[in-house]
Motif scaffolding. Structure first.
Motif, PDB file in Angstrom:
ATOM      1  N   TYR A 106     -46.744  29.557  -1.383  1.00  0.00           N
ATOM      2  CA  TYR A 106     -47.705  28.470  -1.214  1.00  0.00           C
ATOM      3  C   TYR A 106     -48.228  28.013  -2.582  1.00  0.00           C
ATOM      4  O   TYR A 106     -48.197  28.772  -3.553  1.00  0.00           O
ATOM      5  CB  TYR A 106     -48.870  28.928  -0.337  1.00  0.00           C
TER       6      TYR A 106
ATOM      7  N   GLU B 151     -60.859  24.297 -10.021  1.00  0.00           N
ATOM      8  CA  GLU B 151     -60.626  23.600  -8.761  1.00  0.00           C
ATOM      9  C   GLU B 151     -59.967  24.573  -7.792  1.00  0.00           C
ATOM     10  O   GLU B 151     -59.023  25.284  -8.159  1.00  0.00           O
ATOM     11  CB  GLU B 151     -59.721  22.394  -8.997  1.00  0.00           C
ATOM     12  N   THR B 152     -60.455  24.636  -6.566  1.00  0.00           N
ATOM     13  CA  THR B 152     -59.920  25.569  -5.574  1.00  0.00           C
ATOM     14  C   THR B 152     -59.451  24.818  -4.335  1.00  0.00           C
ATOM     15  O   THR B 152     -59.955  23.741  -4.016  1.00  0.00           O
ATOM     16  CB  THR B 152     -60.976  26.609  -5.168  1.00  0.00           C
ATOM     17  N   ASP B 153     -58.471  25.413  -3.654  1.00  0.00           N
ATOM     18  CA  ASP B 153     -57.993  24.862  -2.390  1.00  0.00           C
ATOM     19  C   ASP B 153     -58.789  25.456  -1.231  1.00  0.00           C
ATOM     20  O   ASP B 153     -59.557  26.411  -1.397  1.00  0.00           O
ATOM     21  CB  ASP B 153     -56.505  25.162  -2.208  1.00  0.00           C
ATOM     22  N   SER B 154     -58.543  24.918  -0.059  1.00  0.00           N
ATOM     23  CA  SER B 154     -59.250  25.389   1.131  1.00  0.00           C
ATOM     24  C   SER B 154     -58.750  26.748   1.611  1.00  0.00           C
ATOM     25  O   SER B 154     -59.307  27.315   2.552  1.00  0.00           O
ATOM     26  CB  SER B 154     -59.097  24.361   2.263  1.00  0.00           C
ATOM     27  N   ASP B 155     -57.698  27.288   0.961  1.00  0.00           N
ATOM     28  CA  ASP B 155     -57.166  28.592   1.369  1.00  0.00           C
ATOM     29  C   ASP B 155     -58.049  29.754   0.927  1.00  0.00           C
ATOM     30  O   ASP B 155     -57.859  30.882   1.397  1.00  0.00           O
ATOM     31  CB  ASP B 155     -55.762  28.794   0.781  1.00  0.00           C
TER      32      ASP B 155
ATOM     33  N   PRO C  24     -53.775  28.413  -5.514  1.00  0.00           N
ATOM     34  CA  PRO C  24     -55.044  27.967  -4.922  1.00  0.00           C
ATOM     35  C   PRO C  24     -56.180  27.778  -5.922  1.00  0.00           C
ATOM     36  O   PRO C  24     -57.233  27.256  -5.561  1.00  0.00           O
ATOM     37  CB  PRO C  24     -55.373  29.101  -3.948  1.00  0.00           C
TER      38      PRO C  24
END
Length: 374
Positions: A229, A251-255, A232
């Motif tokens: 994936y 910056e982070t993902d929603s995971d 993140p």
């Protein structure tokens, strides 16, 4: 997960039951292969820098390192022969040569390469530790001995059915090497547990993960499919302000859970001075960027996924160019002569002298011309 088999240690069997003859047969390096054995590997220890041994089959014919049939695979080092026999002839075999009496001959049959399972969800540039071991049932074998001259590697193969794909993109990516020597990620040397730190440094997509051991004789592996994936957590630098203050932003993902984000790393300034950087959250203040030039950054992020798994991400190494600050509008840009060392003021004195000479010459010429007119 598909697990391929390796080999397990068998007891050397002299082909006679009499104790006196057992000792004699051991000294003559004779061993018996049972009819039920379909595949066997011989580890034969030799005296240092000696030539490979010669194998004598039960029917009296011989096998050589450089001359043997296709059902024999033979690898040789200065002190060891590793020979695999497929469908070997049953009966008493003999090895001749300068065989080391301390180690002698070891026969190997089936054992397994066991490996930790991968997480169900793996991220790009995720760092994880994997353990592997050679085992028979519940017994862990001495990996350092049986893997001497070999290496256990973690490889990543891209799954791509495009036949036009170039060979470089289809080549496996080596992620790490397993060790049992107490270095790197391995905690205890010689315990039979091999450890590797794996960094999934590849583009997101479908891959085949494989832990593989091979030297031309032994070639076994553990493998399973993995979907990689996107990374993140990502880092960026702000531009230093007028007071040279700047920071790292993430910056982070929603995971992942933002509140769990922890950062550690190192920032090296243009003077090659290293500063440890650590913090929590989406922003970390950095030391003032007082020196113009290149700043180098490397670091890792520790964060918890939405399903509660704690992961470690290797952040992208970055080189950031910091330019000198621009002068303010109220600054005086006039360069006074006194602001230069004396040795740098020669051009000012030369200019002044030249101007004076031109002035004197001009006055003299003007007066001379006026006198002629009278």
């Amino acid at each position: 997960m598909m697990i391929k088999t390796l080999f397990f240690v068998l007891t050397l069997l002299p082909f006679t039951l009499l104790g006196k003859e057992q000792h004699a047969r051991w000294l003559s390096n004779t061993f018996r292969i049972d009819p039920s054995i379909k595949e066997v590997t011989l580890f034969i220890e030799r005296e240092s820098s000696s030539v490979p041994v010669v194998l004598i089959k039960p029917d009296g014919s011989k096998l050589y390192y450089q001359r043997h049939p296709d059902n024999v695979s033979w690898a040789s080092t200065p002190e060891r022969d590793v020979i695999t026999l497929w469908k070997p002839q049953p009966g008493p075999w003999q090895a001749t040569g300068k065989i080391a009496g301390e180690h002698g001959i070891t026969l190997l049959s089936v054992f397994h390469l066991q490996m930790d399972a991968l997480p169900t969800r793996v991220f790009q540039n995720e760092v994880t530790q994997l353990n592997g071991q050679l085992a028979y049932k519940n017994t862990t074998l001495d990996a350092n001995y049986y893997l001497d001259g070999l290496s256990l590697k973690a490889l990543l193969y891209a799954e791509d059915n495009n036949a036009d794909k170039d060979a470089f993109s289809l080549a496996p990516l080596e992620l790490g090497t397993f060790k049992d020597d107490g270095t790197g990620a391995d905690t205890l040397p010689g315990d039979g547990i091999m450890t590797a730190e794996i960094i999934f440094d590849a583009l997101p997509g479908n891959y085949l993960f494989q832990a593989e051991i091979s030297n031309g004789v032994l070639a076994r592996y553990v493998q399973n499919k993995v979907l990689l994936y996107p990374q993140p957590v990502r880092a960026r630098f702000t531009t230093p302000d007028s007071s040279r203050q700047w920071r790292l932003e993430f910056e982070t993902d929603s995971d992942v859970l933002v509140d769990s984000l922890t950062i550690t790393g190192e920032l090296i300034n243009p003077l090659e001075q290293s500063v440890a950087i650590s913090g929590q959250g989406r922003s970390i203040d950095l030391p003032p960027a007082l020196q113009p030039g290149n700043y180098r950054w490397r670091g890792r992020a520790y964060v918890t996924t939405m399903d509660g798994r704690e992961i470690q991400i290797k952040l992208k190494d970055q080189v950031v160019r910091v330019v000198p600050p621009l002068p303010g509008p109220d600054e005086n840009h006039t360069l006074a002569a006194t602001s230069f060392p004396l040795w740098q003021q020669w051009w000012l004195w030369a200019s002044a002298a030249l101007a004076l000479m031109l002035t004197v010459a001009g006055v003299w010429w003007w007066r001379s011309r006026k006198g002629h007119q009278k």
